[in-house]
Design a protein around this motif. Structure first.
Motif, short mmCIF file in Angstrom:
data_model
loop_
_atom_site.label_atom_id
_atom_site.label_comp_id
_atom_site.label_asym_id
_atom_site.label_seq_id
_atom_site.Cartn_x
_atom_site.Cartn_y
_atom_site.Cartn_z
N LEU A 166 32.85 37.87 39.83
CA LEU A 166 33.91 36.86 39.82
C LEU A 166 35.24 37.49 40.21
CD1 LEU A 166 33.01 34.94 36.54
CD2 LEU A 166 32.19 34.55 38.86
N THR A 167 36.06 36.75 40.91
CA THR A 167 37.38 37.24 41.28
C THR A 167 38.40 36.90 40.19
OG1 THR A 167 38.04 35.19 42.40
CG2 THR A 167 36.84 36.84 43.70
N GLN A 168 39.49 37.62 40.17
CA GLN A 168 40.54 37.34 39.20
C GLN A 168 41.11 35.94 39.42
OE1 GLN A 168 43.57 40.33 38.94
NE2 GLN A 168 42.13 41.99 38.52
N GLN A 169 41.21 35.52 40.68
CA GLN A 169 41.75 34.19 40.95
C GLN A 169 40.83 33.12 40.39
OE1 GLN A 169 44.87 33.54 42.67
NE2 GLN A 169 44.42 31.69 41.50
N ALA A 170 39.52 33.30 40.55
CA ALA A 170 38.57 32.31 40.03
C ALA A 170 38.65 32.24 38.51
CB ALA A 170 37.15 32.67 40.46
N ILE A 171 38.79 33.39 37.87
CA ILE A 171 38.91 33.43 36.41
C ILE A 171 40.19 32.73 35.98
CG2 ILE A 171 39.14 34.93 34.39
CD1 ILE A 171 37.53 37.05 35.98
N ALA A 172 41.28 33.02 36.67
CA ALA A 172 42.57 32.41 36.33
C ALA A 172 42.52 30.90 36.50
CB ALA A 172 43.68 33.01 37.19
N ASP A 173 41.91 30.42 37.60
CA ASP A 173 41.82 28.99 37.84
C ASP A 173 41.02 28.30 36.75
OD1 ASP A 173 43.29 29.17 40.13
OD2 ASP A 173 41.58 29.17 41.49
N THR A 174 39.92 28.93 36.33
CA THR A 174 39.06 28.33 35.32
C THR A 174 39.76 28.29 33.97
OG1 THR A 174 37.12 29.22 36.47
CG2 THR A 174 36.79 28.45 34.21
N ALA A 175 40.47 29.35 33.64
CA ALA A 175 41.15 29.43 32.34
C ALA A 175 42.45 28.62 32.33
CB ALA A 175 41.45 30.88 31.99
N GLY A 176 42.94 28.26 33.52
CA GLY A 176 44.20 27.52 33.58
C GLY A 176 45.41 28.38 33.33
N VAL A 177 45.36 29.65 33.80
CA VAL A 177 46.48 30.57 33.61
C VAL A 177 46.87 31.15 34.96
CG1 VAL A 177 45.70 31.17 31.28
CG2 VAL A 177 44.95 32.57 33.21
N ALA A 178 48.02 31.81 35.02
CA ALA A 178 48.49 32.40 36.27
C ALA A 178 47.68 33.66 36.61
CB ALA A 178 49.97 32.76 36.16
N HIS A 179 47.49 33.90 37.91
CA HIS A 179 46.76 35.08 38.35
C HIS A 179 47.40 36.36 37.85
CE1 HIS A 179 45.96 38.37 41.23
NE2 HIS A 179 44.73 37.90 41.22
N GLN A 180 48.75 36.39 37.85
CA GLN A 180 49.46 37.59 37.42
C GLN A 180 49.13 37.94 35.98
OE1 GLN A 180 51.50 39.68 39.23
NE2 GLN A 180 51.39 40.96 37.39
N SER A 181 48.92 36.93 35.14
CA SER A 181 48.62 37.20 33.75
C SER A 181 47.26 37.87 33.58
CB SER A 181 48.67 35.90 32.93
OG SER A 181 47.70 34.98 33.39
N ILE A 182 46.36 37.65 34.55
CA ILE A 182 45.05 38.32 34.52
C ILE A 182 45.21 39.78 34.94
CG2 ILE A 182 42.74 38.39 35.53
CD1 ILE A 182 43.05 36.02 33.73
N SER A 183 45.94 40.00 36.04
CA SER A 183 46.07 41.36 36.57
C SER A 183 46.85 42.26 35.61
CB SER A 183 46.75 41.34 37.94
OG SER A 183 48.05 40.79 37.85
N ASP A 184 47.67 41.67 34.73
CA ASP A 184 48.38 42.48 33.75
C ASP A 184 47.43 43.21 32.80
OD1 ASP A 184 50.81 41.80 34.77
OD2 ASP A 184 51.30 40.31 33.24
N PHE A 185 46.22 42.71 32.65
CA PHE A 185 45.23 43.34 31.78
C PHE A 185 44.43 44.41 32.51
CE2 PHE A 185 46.08 39.43 29.55
CZ PHE A 185 45.95 39.77 28.20
N THR A 186 44.45 44.37 33.83
CA THR A 186 43.56 45.24 34.59
C THR A 186 44.28 46.26 35.46
OG1 THR A 186 43.46 43.59 36.37
CG2 THR A 186 41.77 43.46 34.66
#
Length: 281
Positions: free
Chosen positions: A68-88
């Protein structure tokens, strides 16, 4: 030495205020509202402090290892992509990986599974055409993302895929309804950037919003082929090609079927050699 201010990727959360120094009135008010809510929760004894981010990071890692891509995860969770990459990813020399996070945010990420990401996708044809039409109107893709309130790279990504999330399609549809009536130069787009966007659209034959105004009933139809920027001579070349190859007609018979002269087909093939067929007259 002058330090260049970074531009916030979006203005929907506290990130722009805390990480990018944004002081737009609406962002300042969002920060103040958050502070008021925190103070009320503290007085009521219901405030939830930040929690350990390790479980969130580990869950993200498993999802990405599953493809899964970070963008797909962000879209599903309803959060910004940047907030995902902050963890990784490390955020520069002064800001490393996030080690604490909001409980509500953690719950959104932990609720995402491979099944929830792959479900709920829809055809992207209508979204492609709306984004392309805005480019034809002079909107660069990066500016479209900002105006839509999504990651500025997202419109380019949408154009490369055939299926997107229903929520993403809704964002594109809503943004298009407003943006199609706006002049990009009046919303921070430099004139040369607007010109480049229009030239890009013209080279790809992307129809303008005006073209779609009377065709909104088919803008989402993947079987509808917009003949925007296509000349009569090119259409004749296409049709003649099909009649000769599939219908096994000679040029004279194909011309009679199309209601044009054989010479017209010859000129059409000359102007559009990709459709030319070498057969007897």
């Amino acid at each position: 030495m002058t330090r260049t201010a970074r531009e916030a990727p979006h203005h929907r959360t506290l990130t722009c205020y805390t990480n990018y120094g944004c002081r737009l009135p609406e962002c300042v008010e969002r920060k103040r509202a958050w502070a008021r809510d925190r103070d009320r929760s503290l007085r009521a004894g219901t405030w939830q402090p930040l929690v350990d981010a390790a479980p969130v990071r580990e869950h993200l890692q498993r999802l990405m290892e599953a493809g899964l891509t970070q963008q797909a995860i962000a879209d599903t969770a309803g959060v910004a992509h940047q907030s995902i990459s902050d963890f990784t990813h490390h955020r520069g020399k002064r800001r490393g990986l996030r080690h604490r996070t909001d409980p509500e945010f953690a719950a959104k990420i932990l609720a995402v599974t491979v099944d929830t990401v792959t479900a709920g996708r829809v055809d992207a044809t209508g979204s492609h055409r709306r984004i392309q039409a805005l480019v034809a109107a002079g909107w660069p893709l990066l500016h479209i993302g900002r105006q839509f309130g999504i990651d500025e790279q997202r419109p380019e990504q949408i154009l490369r895929v055939q299926r997107i999330f229903a929520a993403t399609r809704s964002q594109v549809y809503t943004g298009y309804e407003w943006l199609q009536h706006q002049r990009p130069e009046r919303h921070g787009v430099p004139k040369h950037k607007a010109r480049q966007a229009r030239e890009r659209a013209a080279s790809n034959r992307w129809p303008t919003p005006r073209y779609w105004t009377d065709r909104m009933d088919v803008i989402d139809d993947p079987d509808f082929e917009p003949l925007y920027g296509v000349t009569k001579r090119e259409i004749v070349a296409q049709d003649a090609h099909w009649l000769i190859v599939q219908g096994r007609l000679d040029r004279a018979s194909a011309a009679a079927r199309l209601g044009v002269s054989k010479a017209y087909i010859d000129h059409a093939f000359r102007d559009h050699p990709q459709y030319a067929v070498d057969v007897a007259a």
